[in-house]
Design an enzyme around this catalytic site. Structure first.
Site, PDB file in Angstrom:
ATOM      1  N   ASP A 170      22.031 -14.547  -1.042  1.00  0.00           N
ATOM      2  CA  ASP A 170      21.385 -14.659   0.266  1.00  0.00           C
ATOM      3  C   ASP A 170      20.982 -13.284   0.803  1.00  0.00           C
ATOM      4  O   ASP A 170      21.525 -12.258   0.394  1.00  0.00           O
ATOM      5  CB  ASP A 170      22.341 -15.303   1.279  1.00  0.00           C
ATOM      6  CG  ASP A 170      22.661 -16.744   0.919  1.00  0.00           C
ATOM      7  OD1 ASP A 170      21.874 -17.370   0.193  1.00  0.00           O
ATOM      8  OD2 ASP A 170      23.722 -17.231   1.371  1.00  0.00           O
TER       9      ASP A 170
HETATM   10  N1  URA Z   1      27.136 -18.429  -1.889  1.00  0.00           N
HETATM   11  C1  URA Z   1      26.528 -18.225  -0.699  1.00  0.00           C
HETATM   12  O1  URA Z   1      26.759 -18.956   0.250  1.00  0.00           O
HETATM   13  N2  URA Z   1      25.663 -17.220  -0.608  1.00  0.00           N
HETATM   14  C2  URA Z   1      25.370 -16.373  -1.615  1.00  0.00           C
HETATM   15  O2  URA Z   1      24.586 -15.466  -1.457  1.00  0.00           O
HETATM   16  C3  URA Z   1      26.025 -16.599  -2.847  1.00  0.00           C
HETATM   17  C4  URA Z   1      26.897 -17.636  -2.949  1.00  0.00           C
END
Ligand code: URA
Length: 238
Positions: free
Chosen positions: A101
């Site tokens: 993310d």
């Molecule tokens: N899980 C998440 O919620 N975000 C990420 O970036 C990676 C795994």
């Protein structure tokens, strides 16, 4: 077996559209024979020559980026935001292996080797991903058990996770949890904690298989060693 234009594009030599043009114009040879058919399938050990250049592992690049926050994990963004590819100096068409993310930090691999990326992302290879999540409140025993046995997110039951409590701060009322999963659903870790009523306020991927951020600061990257690349290839088909 893969389509010739796809193999040329994923080698980083050019785009798939340009590869198709080159094939049609007769600039591509497979094992010494000119190929002008777009659908032609090739194998990984076929010798492919494009405009006189042999496509080989020499054209492949592999990077480990310590992804900082504030960059998106795509190759381009229509809103003009900075992408993980912008952080790496290369003229090859590299792409991220999987996704983190915008606000998540940690280990991210980038390459122009589609097969390498497939090995790491294929669910059957069960590559472990270790995350350090800062969450609000205390994770109760019942909630830990729920995460360990699997919770429902978007109608899908997660596989058993490993969960370790690393720290709890009474003053901030925040806990640091190490959670290990091998799946990679969208926002999986955040949704898993949401399923047990906790909000993730900070998330870092500490480990992806054999890869860690050791020796790097956020925003820095390094090339993978040949040994590391071979270790990933050794996982194929297991
Ligand atoms: N899980 C998440 O919620 N975000 C990420 O970036 C990676 C795994």
């Amino acid at each position: 077996m893969e389509r010739l234009q796809k193999v040329i594009a994923s080698s980083g030599y050019t785009s798939r559209r340009k590869a198709e043009e080159l094939i049609k114009k007769g600039f591509v040879f497979v094992n010494g024979k000119k190929v002008v058919e777009l659908g032609t399938k090739v194998e990984s050990n076929d010798e492919i020559v494009v405009e006189g250049h042999v496509l080989s592992v020499e054209n492949k690049e592999y990077y480990l980026l310590y992804k900082p926050t504030g960059v998106i994990t795509t190759t381009s963004d229509e809103k003009g935001r900075k992408t993980v590819v912008d952080l790496i100096k290369t003229d090859k068409r590299i792409f991220p292996v999987g996704r983190l993310d915008y606000d998540t930090t940690g280990v991210l691999l980038l390459t122009n080797d589609g097969e390498f990326a497939n090995i790491l992302m294929h669910p059957s290879n069960k590559i472990e991903k270790v995350y350090l999540a800062k969450i609000d409140g205390i994770l109760t025993k019942v909630e830990q058990t729920a995460l360990r046995s699997g919770v429902f997110i978007d109608g899908f039951k997660t596989s058993p996770a490993k969960v370790k409590i690393k720290q709890y701060s009474k003053t901030s009322n925040l806990s640091l949890i190490e959670i290990t999963i091998h799946e990679g659903k969208n926002h999986q870790v955040k949704k898993m904690f949401e399923a047990v009523n906790h909000k993730v306020v900070k998330l870092k991927r500490e480990k992806l298989g054999i890869f860690t951020t050791t020796g790097l600061k956020a925003g820095e990257y390094r090339r993978l060693t040949l040994k590391e690349i071979k270790k990933v290839y050794a996982l194929r088909g297991e």
